[in-house]
Design a protein around this motif. Structure first.
Motif: not given
Length: 382
Positions: A260-264, A275-280, A291-292, A297-299
């Protein structure tokens, strides 16, 4: 020997270094753990070149700490480097700022510290690729024998045990008895700066950033002063009884399953809410490294980095404080936040401050954006 690889749980890095040194190996040694990458070029069992993504391990940081260079001089050298694409050490020598032997000695220290720091990691991975190499550190002839580094690592293991028994945390504040300090202390020396920062109430972590210091040399000096009864940990009064905690608001990702965190995070990334994408994405990686999650996170970091550079550095903007320094000193700020705020003088732009700081550029940009959002700082286009 075609190569060597492993994780620190299977083969401690110091053992791998001893192995490569004994065999006078040549090639490239890569060391990593989450968020940290180091690469050392070896020739006949000696380090001849090294790079790291840790700003505190950059050549300029060591030169500042040792008193050979100022932040302003480093900033000007970086401007020359941007135009010429020359290595920093060569620029400093050619401009007559630092003699070549001094740069060589500092590179020697940098190579050692990069490996010795990694000796302290509890987890990590290494990969050695055997090959013929000719690269020289910063274009200068510097060689550091791996066996010398291994022997130094054995000494430091014992030294760190003694140091940590006295200074268990970088959050500690100290007191100084100037009557017991060495009389030979010179104005502007590292000891004089250290005493000034102690009297200012800095934590050890804050002193490390202010002095551009590597952890071992800072703690080693503090321990020496402790043995002279000149420095000790400050005994702060216990905090006042806290009020009953109020329920914290629910934060996306704090209790959610990783998927769910990845989906968000992906949704925020697609909608350019970096900003929120990087935090999650960071939260997902911390909960379940893979690796996933590492790729996401890198992206997210790359997207946020580019967005913050455009917002804060292009065009150039000069920060200025909106709160008095006395008020900032009483606020619960982290060591990196205090360092960056202390560098705001009304003339340096954001890029100039970050370029010479011992803090990752993305982290520093996030701090600056936080300062602006919180009303601590305003930005004025140049």
């Amino acid at each position: 020997m075609p190569g060597l690889s492993g994780d620190f749980a299977t083969m401690p890095l110091r053992d791998a270094v001893s192995y490569l040194g004994n065999r006078r190996s040549s090639g490239v040694l890569r060391i990593q753990r989450p968020g940290v990458f180091k690469e050392l070029t070896l020739s006949q069992g000696a380090v001849i070149s090294a790079s790291s993504n840790q700003p505190r391990e950059f050549l300029g940081q060591f030169l500042i700490n040792m008193g050979h260079l100022t932040e302003d001089q480093l900033g000007r050298a970086f401007e020359t480097q941007r135009v010429t694409d020359m290595l920093l050490g060569k620029i400093l020598v050619m401009q007559g700022i630092i003699p070549e032997p001094t740069v060589q000695n500092t590179l020697n220290l940098k190579f050692r510290e990069m490996l010795l720091d990694a000796f302290q990691w509890g987890e990590g991975e290494f990969l050695f690729e055997a090959k013929h190499v000719v690269a020289l550190g910063e274009g200068l002839d510097v060689r550091v024998d791996l066996q010398d580094i291994h022997r130094e690592g054995e000494f430091r293991e014992t030294a760190w045990q003694a140091i940590r028994a006295v200074f268990p945390s970088g959050k500690a504040r100290l007191v100084v008895d100037e009557r017991r300090l060495p009389e030979s202390r010179q104005p502007g020396s590292r000891d004089e700066k250290l005493v000034t920062h102690i009297k200012e109430g800095m934590t050890i972590d804050e002193m490390a950033l202010a002095l551009h210091a590597s952890d071992f040399y800072l703690y080693q000096r503090l321990y020496a002063l402790y043995r002279q009864d000149a420095v000790k940990v400050r005994e702060d009064p216990p905090p006042s009884p806290a009020a009953p905690p109020t329920p914290a608001p629910t934060i996306i990702g704090s209790e959610s399953p990783v998927e769910e965190i990845l989906q968000a995070a992906r949704m925020f990334l697609d909608n350019c809410n970096f900003r929120d994408a990087e935090a999650l994405a960071r939260r997902a990686y911390e909960v379940a490294p893979s690796p996933q999650t590492a790729e996401l996170l890198k992206s997210a970091e790359t997207s946020l980095h580019e967005a913050l550079r455009l917002l804060l550095m292009d065009p150039a903007q000069v920060p200025s404080l909106l709160l008095p320094q006395a008020q900032l000193k009483t606020m619960p700020l982290s060591a990196p936040e205090r360092y960056l705020l202390s560098r705001i003088n009304g003339t340096r732009d954001v890029a100039a401050i970050i370029r010479v700081s011992p803090i990752h550029e993305l982290d520093a940009l996030k701090y600056f954006q936080g300062f602006v959002d919180s009303g601590f700082v305003k930005l004025t286009p140049v």
